[in-house]
Design an enzyme around this catalytic site. Structure first.
Site, PDB file in Angstrom:
ATOM      1  CB  ILE A 237      -2.132  -4.017  -7.825  1.00 21.34           C
ATOM      2  CG1 ILE A 237      -2.042  -4.707  -6.532  1.00 21.34           C
ATOM      3  CG2 ILE A 237      -2.697  -4.768  -9.186  1.00 21.34           C
ATOM      4  CD1 ILE A 237      -3.749  -5.207  -6.247  1.00 21.34           C
ATOM      5  N   GLY A 238       0.748  -2.784  -6.161  1.00 24.43           N
ATOM      6  CA  GLY A 238       1.194  -1.589  -5.251  1.00 24.43           C
ATOM      7  C   GLY A 238       2.240  -2.046  -4.318  1.00 24.43           C
ATOM      8  N   GLY A 240       4.981  -1.083  -0.438  1.00 24.19           N
ATOM      9  CA  GLY A 240       4.954  -0.327   0.892  1.00 24.19           C
ATOM     10  C   GLY A 240       5.965  -0.993   1.747  1.00 24.19           C
ATOM     11  N   GLY A 241       6.026  -0.207   2.767  1.00 25.75           N
ATOM     12  CA  GLY A 241       7.005  -0.656   3.536  1.00 25.75           C
ATOM     13  C   GLY A 241       7.342  -2.083   3.978  1.00 25.75           C
ATOM     14  N   GLY A 243       5.919  -4.953   1.966  1.00 27.18           N
ATOM     15  CA  GLY A 243       5.628  -5.809   0.827  1.00 27.18           C
ATOM     16  C   GLY A 243       5.300  -5.460  -0.364  1.00 27.18           C
ATOM     17  CB  VAL A 245      -0.331  -5.659  -2.835  1.00 23.37           C
ATOM     18  CG1 VAL A 245      -1.467  -6.290  -3.108  1.00 23.37           C
ATOM     19  CG2 VAL A 245       0.050  -5.181  -1.608  1.00 23.37           C
ATOM     20  CG  ASP A 374      -0.949   1.567  10.585  1.00 25.63           C
ATOM     21  OD1 ASP A 374      -0.753   2.826  10.638  1.00 25.63           O
ATOM     22  OD2 ASP A 374      -0.505   1.216   9.567  1.00 25.63           O
TER      23      ASP A 374
END
Length: 538
Positions: A237-238, A240-241, A243, A245, A374
């Site tokens: 479902i997504g 990023g830098g 990992g 998901v 963050d």
């Protein structure tokens, strides 16, 4: 009372070693720094009287096989905490194992400050240390570090614990000063090493509830692979830098039931089948994958708040995997872009985020102060009822309990550029106010319905939305930044209460958001608190 006596040889020719040792140690209050009871300089004797350390010095025990890996880690951690404490003002200049006393509980105590110097003189000392480190090059250390490990300790140490310890050691010996970690970083990493080692031991009577909870959260990798059909892309479902998901159904620990069992653990653990988010962390050369993985486990198991995402499990069998509660509405950033939120809903979400940040910034029993590092709309998740959940603690850090200063220094600038506090970018210093700056950017994202890194903002200034919002606030044109989806005008051309804000509400929200950008002003520390009553009312 029992005490120890030390006679200084004054071999360095300065003549003031006794006074330096006495005045320095007396000015430092820390459980890992030896206490001085008195001194005598009659007839140039140069005698110091310390509190007793019945186990002598560390060098006397390094070959003792009865000194376990956990004890050694605790000693290293104690020394690191003491150095982190003194590095606000002082450099020791002569750290070595004979300068570490051990009390009856193996608690380390640093002494031997006769060569120490004020940090203002760091330039000359740094050159001296750099010259000494050249005797052992990085290549040599990397080549032989495995060979020098005591085989007896290798049998005791958890593989990940030992690997991270070696990584810390290697970084400390880097020939380039700027690439060595700070003591604050070392303390954090050694805490992770110790936790990894302790959590590899089966739970036992008397173990802390948090340690038991960490052990309970372990999920066999085979179960995670089964739930995701071996990480099939259909479940993704997504990404990023750090990992990828996945969304899946999984039997996980029933956190609420476990909390009610605190201190009374017996037998089988309560499980529940839930839709979960599974983050499969990617390997990185800079070791940020391991640090982020350990940080998330450590921080999320210490937090208990309705507006912080819950960690439901993890696995570290060949891979690093984290399992969270699933946020059915996705991230705040996605929801703002693709859906309409009323003004009341936006205010409620902002309040919940503020409550979560206030919680992590506050010291309390069982949880020290945490700095997120963050804060951004992508790291705010929304559940089925649009309640906010602060997530992604991979860059977060505990504020050292023994450190009085509110500022932490780092050489590794981390975070997302357009949300980052300019002072942190300029100086490498981060603190609670750094999170608050990021929260201010997030507030203007909620107001505008667009992301801080939107191309239209970056084209005008590299800092994105923050610069534009500040300028418009000062010009009195901030309404032009408001999300068009939220504005519906009635016949009198006034904002309607059910969709957009009234004037007072708009003004209060704008002021709170703008104050998050203030620098070096006491009133900017927690701006939402002073205005929270108006924030809610309007």
């Amino acid at each position: 009372m029992n005490f120890m006596v030390r006679k200084l040889d004054c071999m360095y020719g300065q003549g003031d070693e006794l006074q330096t040792e006495f005045s320095t140690v007396k000015s430092l209050q820390h459980k890992n720094i030896i206490s001085i009871l008195g001194y005598n300089d009659d007839n140039n004797e140069n005698i110091i009287v310390y509190e007793q350390a019945v186990l002598g010095t560390l060098d006397q025990h390094l070959t003792d096989r009865s000194l376990t890996w956990v004890q050694r880690l605790k000693i290293c951690l104690g020394v690191a905490r003491a150095l982190s404490h003194i590095h606000c003002d002082i450099i020791h200049c002569d750290i070595n194992s004979p300068k570490i006393f051990l009390d009856k509980d193996w608690e380390p105590k640093i002494y031997g400050f006769e060569l120490s110097t004020n940090i203002l003189k760091v330039g000359g000392i740094a050159f001296f240390l750099h010259g000494r480190k050249r005797m052992i090059t990085n290549d040599v250390i990397k080549g032989v570090i495995d060979e020098i490990i005591d085989p007896h300790l290798r049998k005791q140490a958890n593989a990940q614990s030992l690997a991270l310890f070696k990584h810390i050691t290697y970084n400390c010996l880097n020939r380039q000063l700027v690439h060595r970690p700070t003591m604050d970083q070392i303390v954090k990493e050694l805490e992770d090493v110790l936790e990894l080692q302790q959590n590899s031991i089966a739970p036992h009577e008397g173990a802390s509830f948090n340690n038991l909870k960490v052990d309970f959260l372990k999920i066999p990798l085979i179960e995670i692979k089964r739930a995701t059909n071996n990480f099939h892309e259909d479940y993704s479902i997504g990404s990023g830098g750090y990992g990828i998901v996945y969304k899946a159904e999984l039997d996980v620990l029933d956190i609420q039931s476990l909390s009610s069992m605190e201190g009374t653990y017996k037998g089988e653990l309560p499980k529940i089948n839930k839709v979960v988010a599974i983050k499969r962390i990617l390997r990185r050369e800079d070791e940020q994958d391991k640090q982020g993985f350990l940080s998330e486990i450590k921080l999320l198991t210490s937090c208990k708040h309705p507006n912080i995402v819950s960690l439901l499990g993890f696995s570290r069998e060949d891979e690093m995997i984290l399992v969270y509660e699933y946020a059915f509405k996705g991230s705040l950033s996605d929801y703002l872009r693709n859906n309409n939120l009323t003004w009341a809903q936006r205010i409620q979400i902002c309040l919940e985020i503020a409550h979560a940040i206030d919680y992590i910034h506050t010291d309390m029993e069982g949880k020290p102060r945490i700095i997120h590092r963050d804060i951004k709309s992508e790291n705010i998740l929304l559940d089925a009822n649009l309640h906010a959940k602060v997530a992604d603690f991979g860059l977060s850090t505990f504020h050292p309990l023994m450190q009085q200063a509110s500022t932490i220094y780092t050489q590794n600038i981390a975070g997302t550029m357009v949300y980052m506090d300019p002072e942190y970018l300029e100086t490498g210093k981060y603190k609670r106010e750094s999170d608050i700056y990021s929260f201010g950017v997030l507030l203007f994202e909620v107001l505008s319905g667009s992301m801080a890194y939107d191309a239209i903002y970056l084209a005008k200034n590299e800092t994105g939305l923050a610069h534009i919002a500040r300028r418009r606030f000062n010009e009195g044109t901030l309404k032009e930044l408001m999300d068009p989806k939220m504005i519906k005008e009635d016949v009198d051309c006034n904002f309607t209460l059910n969709i957009g804000p009234n004037q007072t509400s708009f003004n209060t929200f704008s002021e709170v958001a703008y104050r998050c950008f203030w620098r070096k002003l006491k009133s900017s520390v927690q701006p939402w608190k002073s205005s929270s009553r108006n924030f809610k009312r309007h």
